[in-house]
Design a protein around this motif. Structure first.
Motif, PDB file in Angstrom:
ATOM      1  N   LEU A 119      42.673  48.595  32.430  1.00  0.00           N
ATOM      2  CA  LEU A 119      41.436  48.782  32.928  1.00  0.00           C
ATOM      3  C   LEU A 119      40.299  48.709  31.722  1.00  0.00           C
ATOM      4  O   LEU A 119      40.499  49.277  30.843  1.00  0.00           O
ATOM      5  CB  LEU A 119      41.078  50.295  33.742  1.00  0.00           C
ATOM      6  CG  LEU A 119      39.705  50.637  33.719  1.00  0.00           C
ATOM      7  CD1 LEU A 119      39.277  49.760  34.801  1.00  0.00           C
ATOM      8  CD2 LEU A 119      39.872  52.344  34.117  1.00  0.00           C
ATOM      9  N   CYS A 128      33.195  48.242  34.126  1.00  0.00           N
ATOM     10  CA  CYS A 128      32.920  49.184  35.149  1.00  0.00           C
ATOM     11  C   CYS A 128      31.691  49.454  35.516  1.00  0.00           C
ATOM     12  O   CYS A 128      30.894  49.814  34.617  1.00  0.00           O
ATOM     13  CB  CYS A 128      33.947  50.539  35.218  1.00  0.00           C
ATOM     14  SG  CYS A 128      33.811  51.309  36.474  1.00  0.00           S
ATOM     15  N   ASN A 129      31.132  49.195  36.828  1.00  0.00           N
ATOM     16  CA  ASN A 129      29.781  49.545  37.453  1.00  0.00           C
ATOM     17  C   ASN A 129      29.866  50.919  38.255  1.00  0.00           C
ATOM     18  O   ASN A 129      28.740  51.256  38.781  1.00  0.00           O
ATOM     19  CB  ASN A 129      29.063  48.403  38.034  1.00  0.00           C
ATOM     20  CG  ASN A 129      29.652  48.032  39.441  1.00  0.00           C
ATOM     21  OD1 ASN A 129      30.507  48.717  39.616  1.00  0.00           O
ATOM     22  ND2 ASN A 129      29.215  47.241  39.919  1.00  0.00           N
ATOM     23  N   CYS A 155      31.555  51.350  41.159  1.00  0.00           N
ATOM     24  CA  CYS A 155      31.106  51.121  42.406  1.00  0.00           C
ATOM     25  C   CYS A 155      32.389  51.891  43.474  1.00  0.00           C
ATOM     26  O   CYS A 155      31.953  52.172  44.604  1.00  0.00           O
ATOM     27  CB  CYS A 155      31.512  49.679  42.648  1.00  0.00           C
ATOM     28  SG  CYS A 155      33.232  49.190  42.614  1.00  0.00           S
ATOM     29  N   THR A 156      33.333  52.528  42.913  1.00  0.00           N
ATOM     30  CA  THR A 156      34.273  53.390  43.583  1.00  0.00           C
ATOM     31  C   THR A 156      35.346  52.583  44.309  1.00  0.00           C
ATOM     32  O   THR A 156      36.302  53.171  44.861  1.00  0.00           O
ATOM     33  CB  THR A 156      33.594  54.429  44.131  1.00  0.00           C
ATOM     34  OG1 THR A 156      33.189  54.135  45.427  1.00  0.00           O
ATOM     35  CG2 THR A 156      32.596  55.326  43.330  1.00  0.00           C
ATOM     36  N   GLN A 157      35.310  51.176  44.386  1.00  0.00           N
ATOM     37  CA  GLN A 157      36.272  50.642  45.096  1.00  0.00           C
ATOM     38  C   GLN A 157      37.623  50.769  44.955  1.00  0.00           C
ATOM     39  O   GLN A 157      38.570  50.907  45.811  1.00  0.00           O
ATOM     40  CB  GLN A 157      36.074  49.076  45.149  1.00  0.00           C
ATOM     41  CG  GLN A 157      34.796  48.600  46.012  1.00  0.00           C
ATOM     42  CD  GLN A 157      35.113  48.792  47.427  1.00  0.00           C
ATOM     43  OE1 GLN A 157      36.302  48.761  48.051  1.00  0.00           O
ATOM     44  NE2 GLN A 157      34.233  49.613  48.230  1.00  0.00           N
ATOM     45  N   CYS A 158      38.056  50.571  43.589  1.00  0.00           N
ATOM     46  CA  CYS A 158      39.352  50.876  43.165  1.00  0.00           C
ATOM     47  C   CYS A 158      40.009  52.363  43.568  1.00  0.00           C
ATOM     48  O   CYS A 158      40.959  52.460  44.022  1.00  0.00           O
ATOM     49  CB  CYS A 158      39.642  50.672  41.538  1.00  0.00           C
ATOM     50  SG  CYS A 158      38.490  51.915  40.636  1.00  0.00           S
ATOM     51  N   ALA A 184      35.215  54.354  36.656  1.00  0.00           N
ATOM     52  CA  ALA A 184      36.708  54.511  36.921  1.00  0.00           C
ATOM     53  C   ALA A 184      37.419  54.828  35.722  1.00  0.00           C
ATOM     54  O   ALA A 184      37.231  54.606  34.584  1.00  0.00           O
ATOM     55  CB  ALA A 184      37.295  53.127  37.375  1.00  0.00           C
ATOM     56  N   CYS A 199      37.981  44.702  42.812  1.00  0.00           N
ATOM     57  CA  CYS A 199      37.025  44.991  41.588  1.00  0.00           C
ATOM     58  C   CYS A 199      36.060  43.539  41.299  1.00  0.00           C
ATOM     59  O   CYS A 199      36.458  42.691  40.779  1.00  0.00           O
ATOM     60  CB  CYS A 199      37.495  45.445  40.353  1.00  0.00           C
ATOM     61  SG  CYS A 199      36.560  45.771  38.911  1.00  0.00           S
ATOM     62  N   GLN A 254      33.793  43.381  39.451  1.00  0.00           N
ATOM     63  CA  GLN A 254      33.503  43.335  37.909  1.00  0.00           C
ATOM     64  C   GLN A 254      34.512  42.780  37.157  1.00  0.00           C
ATOM     65  O   GLN A 254      34.379  42.433  35.910  1.00  0.00           O
ATOM     66  CB  GLN A 254      33.176  44.583  37.414  1.00  0.00           C
ATOM     67  CG  GLN A 254      31.850  45.269  38.019  1.00  0.00           C
ATOM     68  CD  GLN A 254      30.480  44.524  37.875  1.00  0.00           C
ATOM     69  OE1 GLN A 254      30.053  43.949  38.793  1.00  0.00           O
ATOM     70  NE2 GLN A 254      30.324  44.524  36.580  1.00  0.00           N
TER      71      GLN A 254
HETATM   72  S1  SF4 Z   1      36.323  48.452  41.401  1.00  0.00           S
HETATM   73 FE1  SF4 Z   1      35.986  47.806  39.188  1.00  0.00          FE
HETATM   74  S2  SF4 Z   1      33.682  48.198  39.170  1.00  0.00           S
HETATM   75 FE2  SF4 Z   1      34.312  49.438  40.842  1.00  0.00          FE
HETATM   76  S3  SF4 Z   1      34.623  51.418  40.146  1.00  0.00           S
HETATM   77 FE3  SF4 Z   1      36.823  50.257  40.002  1.00  0.00          FE
HETATM   78  S4  SF4 Z   1      36.969  49.439  37.841  1.00  0.00           S
HETATM   79 FE4  SF4 Z   1      34.928  49.983  38.250  1.00  0.00          FE
END
Ligand code: SF4
Ligand code: SF4
Length: 91
Positions: free
Chosen positions: A15, A20-21, A23-26, A42, A60, A62
């Motif tokens: 990681l 990382c922005n 976004c919480t997707q992970c 994250a 992700c 990003q």
């Molecule tokens: S999916 Fe990527 S950008 Fe979004 S919180 Fe997770 S690490 Fe960060």
């Protein structure tokens, strides 16, 4: 068996928090709770729970997560043997 884990310290998950922005997707797509949000970014809370399914890196936008997917397939087969269920590694 209370928790499925792979062999410690062999996971290829990386990681890059600087990308990382938040976004919480992970945290939403990981089936093993590897990620948590910490200070709006994250964080990997237990990398040895990662089964290398690749869901986090695929989601992700990003490009902050990298890994070599596939090892989780072997773990899924072993888990299938142990539980008598159909092997599934989410890939
Ligand atoms: S999916 Fe990527 S950008 Fe979004 S919180 Fe997770 S690490 Fe960060
Ligand atoms: S590869 Fe799969 S199990 Fe590992 S951290 Fe990403 S989503 Fe979670």
């Amino acid at each position: 068996m209370t928790e499925m884990r792979y062999i410690d310290d062999v996971v290829t998950l990386e990681l890059d928090v600087s990308r990382c922005n938040g976004c919480t997707q992970c945290t939403l797509v990981c089936p093993h709770g590897v990620f948590r949000m910490r200070d709006k970014r994250a964080a990997v809370v237990d990398r040895n729970r990662c089964m290398e399914c690749g869901a986090c890196s695929r989601n992700c936008a990003q490009g902050a997560i990298s890994l070599e997917p596939g090892v989780g397939c072997a773990a899924a087969i072993i888990n299938g043997w142990l539980t008598g269920s159909e092997p599934s590694c989410d890939c």
